[in-house]
Enzyme design. Sequence first.
Site, PDB file in Angstrom:
ATOM      1  N   GLU A 291      30.480  47.194  34.637  1.00 20.42           N
ATOM      2  CA  GLU A 291      31.026  46.628  35.885  1.00 20.42           C
ATOM      3  C   GLU A 291      32.072  45.405  35.452  1.00 20.42           C
ATOM      4  OE1 GLU A 291      27.999  45.535  38.628  1.00 20.42           O
ATOM      5  OE2 GLU A 291      27.360  47.425  38.675  1.00 20.42           O
TER       6      GLU A 291
ATOM      7  N   ASN B 193      30.129  52.025  32.303  1.00 17.64           N
ATOM      8  CA  ASN B 193      29.340  52.369  33.568  1.00 17.64           C
ATOM      9  C   ASN B 193      29.887  51.274  34.835  1.00 17.64           C
ATOM     10  OD1 ASN B 193      27.071  53.595  35.220  1.00 17.64           O
ATOM     11  ND2 ASN B 193      26.095  51.766  35.241  1.00 17.64           N
TER      12      ASN B 193
ATOM     13  N   HIS C 151      26.659  54.864  44.226  1.00 17.08           N
ATOM     14  CA  HIS C 151      26.030  54.393  45.234  1.00 17.08           C
ATOM     15  C   HIS C 151      26.948  54.496  46.560  1.00 17.08           C
ATOM     16  CE1 HIS C 151      23.412  51.910  42.701  1.00 17.08           C
ATOM     17  NE2 HIS C 151      24.320  51.471  41.926  1.00 17.08           N
TER      18      HIS C 151
ATOM     19  N   GLU D   7      23.439  56.066  38.779  1.00 13.93           N
ATOM     20  CA  GLU D   7      22.637  55.170  39.792  1.00 13.93           C
ATOM     21  C   GLU D   7      22.703  55.741  40.945  1.00 13.93           C
ATOM     22  OE1 GLU D   7      23.689  51.114  39.265  1.00 13.93           O
ATOM     23  OE2 GLU D   7      23.938  51.125  37.304  1.00 13.93           O
TER      24      GLU D   7
ATOM     25  N   ASP E 234      22.190  56.599  44.677  1.00 16.01           N
ATOM     26  CA  ASP E 234      21.336  56.557  46.072  1.00 16.01           C
ATOM     27  C   ASP E 234      22.196  56.635  47.297  1.00 16.01           C
ATOM     28  OD1 ASP E 234      22.529  53.847  46.253  1.00 16.01           O
ATOM     29  OD2 ASP E 234      20.836  53.319  44.906  1.00 16.01           O
TER      30      ASP E 234
END
Length: 384
Positions: free
Chosen positions: A169, A217, A256, A286, A288
Amino acid sequence: MKQLRRRSTLVAAGTAALLLVPAAVAVAGGTSGPADTSLRALASKQGLRIGTAVDAAELGTDKPYTDIVAGQFSTVTPENAMKWESVEPSRGVYDWKQADELVRFAQQHGQAVRGHTLMWHNQLPGWLTTGVANGSISDTQLRDILHQHVTDEVTHFKGKVWQWDVANEVFANSWETPGADGLNADDFWIEHLGPGVVADVFRWAHKADPKALLMYNDYNITGEDGTNVKFQAVYDFVKKLRAQGVPIDGIGEQGHLDTQYGFDAHRYQADLQAFGDLGLKVAVTEADVRTFVDDATDQVPTDALAQYAQPYEFSELLKGCELVRQCVSFTAWGVYDGDSWIPGTFSGEGYGLLYDVNLKPKPAYSTLQQDLKLAAGTVRHAGD
């Protein structure tokens, strides 16, 4: 793991009819019959690893949780156990206990490990951030400290970690920095050490373990906000690093999502493929899909349509990975809703994972199970 301000798109009521959720749901742990229908077994038939982020403290102490992690997933990511504040809470004093236990668990259950994360602006130890703030740690010293940290951690797990999220990030988002189209100048590491530090951490990690896959990432790098600005910035930057011989092996797209916003699955797959076409591995790291819920305890969606949209968007995330040969792993960010980061970060939202607050599989689980069954043997992923 920040909020994505995407273009708001209402899901038409007619969409519900297109969201086919299989009725059959496997038991919460491993398998329930002679054929292994676990996610890991089904994914293996196309050379894909499927994983979850793990709360290391729950392994061994919560049997249903432990059984799910062991039985359903072929790769695990420590949610916090390998972050800097966890492994070096005091300067020069390492605590590898939880991370080592997770690695041993993975080895015992034939799982690969994703290391998360070496350079990130969050969850840094207090001694480091305080020292930088009060001037007792200079930028020159900070660079040496980072170099030592990366070397020590990767060396400690040499040969035991399959993928490392090396840098995490460090790119800007347009809603935070208007007009931003590159590295975030306000990022802790970029601010103090300059943009060259990104290439450096990859070189340091590669020297410590030449066989580990080294990933960049980030979130919102496959058009989740309705534009491709951040994707293009990361793509151009990584392409330049590769041309310079920097040992970056892959891209981690976090994945996400939120059902209140639109999700362009075609753009997402095309962006994954574009990274793959650079000669990179790609991974969904990651995943969701959150939605509005009644409360943080029960996490029942407030909109009945969201119960269809959540498995649908999860399915689109997985299918995009399945259709890109260079996609080597798909990881959900957490095992179940009762231990999810979402309610504590997004007020009024939850229901983001494959298992509910009682560790029971949700429609999203059976949808991914069916997606994997349908793709078995049709795609061979790039693997290690």
